[in-house]
Design an enzyme around this catalytic site. Structure first.
Site, PDB file in Angstrom:
ATOM      1  N   TYR A  77     -22.041  40.547  99.498  1.00 40.44           N
ATOM      2  CA  TYR A  77     -22.085  40.883 100.929  1.00 40.44           C
ATOM      3  C   TYR A  77     -21.433  39.803 101.802  1.00 40.44           C
ATOM      4  O   TYR A  77     -20.510  40.075 102.576  1.00 40.44           O
ATOM      5  CB  TYR A  77     -23.530  41.152 101.384  1.00 40.44           C
ATOM      6  N   SER A  82     -20.040  39.942 109.894  1.00 40.04           N
ATOM      7  CA  SER A  82     -21.463  39.576 109.990  1.00 40.04           C
ATOM      8  C   SER A  82     -21.596  38.059 110.051  1.00 40.04           C
ATOM      9  O   SER A  82     -20.727  37.325 109.574  1.00 40.04           O
ATOM     10  CB  SER A  82     -22.194  40.087 108.751  1.00 40.04           C
TER      11      SER A  82
HETATM   12  N1  LIG Z   1     -27.830  45.843 110.940  1.00 35.97           N
HETATM   13  C1  LIG Z   1     -27.591  44.575 110.743  1.00 35.97           C
HETATM   14  O1  LIG Z   1     -28.509  43.731 110.761  1.00 35.97           O
HETATM   15  C2  LIG Z   1     -26.156  44.112 110.532  1.00 35.97           C
HETATM   16  C3  LIG Z   1     -25.887  42.744 110.670  1.00 35.97           C
HETATM   17  C4  LIG Z   1     -24.583  42.287 110.502  1.00 35.97           C
HETATM   18  C5  LIG Z   1     -23.583  43.192 110.190  1.00 35.97           C
HETATM   19  N2  LIG Z   1     -23.861  44.507 110.042  1.00 35.97           N
HETATM   20  C6  LIG Z   1     -22.750  45.401 109.711  1.00 35.97           C
HETATM   21  O2  LIG Z   1     -22.666  46.407 110.696  1.00 35.97           O
HETATM   22  C7  LIG Z   1     -22.028  47.560 110.158  1.00 35.97           C
HETATM   23  C8  LIG Z   1     -22.818  48.783 110.542  1.00 35.97           C
HETATM   24  O3  LIG Z   1     -24.094  48.712 109.933  1.00 35.97           O
HETATM   25  P1  LIG Z   1     -25.430  49.228 110.653  1.00 35.97           P
HETATM   26  O4  LIG Z   1     -26.310  48.085 110.825  1.00 35.97           O
HETATM   27  O5  LIG Z   1     -25.090  50.075 111.802  1.00 35.97           O
HETATM   28  O6  LIG Z   1     -26.034  50.093 109.446  1.00 35.97           O
HETATM   29  P2  LIG Z   1     -26.454  51.654 109.370  1.00 35.97           P
HETATM   30  O7  LIG Z   1     -27.286  52.027 110.534  1.00 35.97           O
HETATM   31  O8  LIG Z   1     -27.015  51.822 108.009  1.00 35.97           O
HETATM   32  O9  LIG Z   1     -25.057  52.406 109.476  1.00 35.97           O
HETATM   33  C9  LIG Z   1     -24.098  52.294 108.454  1.00 35.97           C
HETATM   34  C10 LIG Z   1     -23.019  53.330 108.654  1.00 35.97           C
HETATM   35  O10 LIG Z   1     -22.044  53.183 107.589  1.00 35.97           O
HETATM   36  C11 LIG Z   1     -21.821  54.473 107.023  1.00 35.97           C
HETATM   37  N3  LIG Z   1     -21.479  54.359 105.613  1.00 35.97           N
HETATM   38  C12 LIG Z   1     -22.189  53.730 104.646  1.00 35.97           C
HETATM   39  N4  LIG Z   1     -21.593  53.899 103.463  1.00 35.97           N
HETATM   40  C13 LIG Z   1     -20.479  54.656 103.684  1.00 35.97           C
HETATM   41  C14 LIG Z   1     -19.456  55.193 102.851  1.00 35.97           C
HETATM   42  N5  LIG Z   1     -19.475  55.016 101.528  1.00 35.97           N
HETATM   43  N6  LIG Z   1     -18.470  55.906 103.428  1.00 35.97           N
HETATM   44  C15 LIG Z   1     -18.461  56.126 104.763  1.00 35.97           C
HETATM   45  N7  LIG Z   1     -19.397  55.664 105.600  1.00 35.97           N
HETATM   46  C16 LIG Z   1     -20.403  54.933 105.067  1.00 35.97           C
HETATM   47  C17 LIG Z   1     -23.131  55.242 107.237  1.00 35.97           C
HETATM   48  O11 LIG Z   1     -22.893  56.631 107.320  1.00 35.97           O
HETATM   49  P3  LIG Z   1     -23.202  57.724 106.198  1.00 35.97           P
HETATM   50  O12 LIG Z   1     -24.421  57.304 105.469  1.00 35.97           O
HETATM   51  O13 LIG Z   1     -23.391  58.989 107.008  1.00 35.97           O
HETATM   52  O14 LIG Z   1     -21.970  57.757 105.362  1.00 35.97           O
HETATM   53  C18 LIG Z   1     -23.563  54.737 108.606  1.00 35.97           C
HETATM   54  O15 LIG Z   1     -22.938  55.492 109.617  1.00 35.97           O
HETATM   55  C19 LIG Z   1     -21.923  47.317 108.642  1.00 35.97           C
HETATM   56  O16 LIG Z   1     -20.607  46.927 108.327  1.00 35.97           O
HETATM   57  C20 LIG Z   1     -22.900  46.177 108.408  1.00 35.97           C
HETATM   58  O17 LIG Z   1     -22.537  45.412 107.276  1.00 35.97           O
HETATM   59  C21 LIG Z   1     -25.137  44.990 110.218  1.00 35.97           C
END
Ligand SMILES: NC(=O)c1ccc[n+]([C@@H]2O[C@H](COP(=O)([O-])OP(=O)(O)OC[C@H]3O[C@@H](n4cnc5c(N)ncnc54)[C@H](OP(=O)(O)O)[C@@H]3O)[C@@H](O)[C@H]2O)c1
Length: 271
Positions: free
Chosen positions: A157, A143
């Site tokens: 984080y 990130s």
């Molecule tokens: N969205 C943003 O603004 C942003 C910015 C920078 C970086 N990121 C990073 O991008 C990545 C994806 O996030 P996203 O934005 O796509 O969020 P999201 O839509 O909430 O998706 C998160 C995913 O992680 C899975 N997950 C969460 N906890 C888990 C666990 N304990 N075991 C297995 N799977 C788990 C969830 O699936 P289940 O709930 O089905 O397990 C879901 O598929 C993350 O690493 C996040 O830190 C996001």
């Protein structure tokens, strides 16, 4: 297209957001998919969509990456199925709102497991096979938070994401001639379920539109970066500009800027 033979990508956190977008991009490029997360229904729906739209094979593994045994279980399941992993997307993740002392230790412990230990373990399990076959792609979703200075709340984080960036850079240096590419992807604000899960949706929805990217665009750029072999990829012009400021402005100034803005994206009061 995946070169030569049909290759297989494992995406963690494939049930939503950036992970589901990554699954679509790899499928569009001819990869079979192993989809993992905790929610089976979402994974099943995505698997059906990918099989129908792109004619690829899918395999689902329901796993909670907070469980220290999960990476080995995923690896063993795939060995048993005879599925070799050519691309690993360490994507699963979330944010924990609140100050460090407000959150119970078990939550912090699980966060470290999901965000640092499990992705590092998965890379360690799948790397030997990639080296042996002379082809591998490991994409660690970090990130912009791992680049900019920290602020109060969501205490681990930025640190976890900084780990993923430095880990990827060092790991990439070990793969100059193995055919394995390792990339840390650094998105900024991306439309997904992330801010609903962390409870920050209300405050982040006030951020200007130019700060936001679509998950599909983030995943497409990540795919291209790991295929090229870029050790770090920062998504989008706005995020690259912010990263440049963080690099070249003095620490005291960037820290002050981030602290003054952090109430617009960090939830510190969880009482
Ligand atoms: N969205 C943003 O603004 C942003 C910015 C920078 C970086 N990121 C990073 O991008 C990545 C994806 O996030 P996203 O934005 O796509 O969020 P999201 O839509 O909430 O998706 C998160 C995913 O992680 C899975 N997950 C969460 N906890 C888990 C666990 N304990 N075991 C297995 N799977 C788990 C969830 O699936 P289940 O709930 O089905 O397990 C879901 O598929 C993350 O690493 C996040 O830190 C996001």
């Amino acid at each position: 297209m995946a070169d030569k033979k049909t290759r297989t990508a494992l995406v963690t956190g494939a049930s939503a957001g950036i992970g589901a977008a990554f699954a679509r991009v790899f499928a569009q490029n001819g990869f079979n998919l192993v989809l993992s997360a905790r929610r089976l229904t979402q994974l099943e729906m995505l698997a059906l969509e990918l099989e129908t739209a792109y004619g690829v094979k899918t395999h689902i593994i329901v796993a909670d990456l907070a469980d220290p045994n999960a990476p080995q279980r995923i690896f063993d399941d795939l060995e048993e199925e005879g599925i070799a992993i050519d691309a690993l997307v360490n994507n699963a993740g979330y944010g924990v709102p609140g100050l460090y002392r407000q959150v119970k230790w078990e939550t912090h412990r699980d966060f470290i497991q999901v965000m640092i230990t499990s992705p590092a373990h998965l890379a360690h399990l799948f790397e030997p096979g990639m080296v042996e076959r002379g082809y591998g792609r490991i994409l660690n979703v970090a990130s912009l938070a791992g680049i900019i200075p920290p602020s109060a709340g969501h205490t681990q984080y930025g640190a976890a994401k900084a780990f993923m960036i430095r880990f990827s850079q060092a790991h990439a240096l070990e793969h100059k001639e193995t055919g394995v590419h390792i990339t840390a992807l650094c998105p900024g604000f991306t439309y997904s379920e992330f801010h609903d899960v962390s409870g920050a949706r209300k405050i982040v929805s006030k951020l200007p539109k130019l700060m936001w990217m679509e998950a599909d665009e983030v995943a497409q750029q990540g795919f291209e970066a790991v295929m090229r072999g870029d050790p770090v990829c920062i998504n989008g012009r706005v995020n690259r500009f912010i990263a440049l400021l963080a690099k070249y402005l003095p620490d005291w100034l960037t820290t002050r800027i981030v602290r003054s803005q952090s109430s617009k994206f960090r939830v510190t009061d969880v009482k």
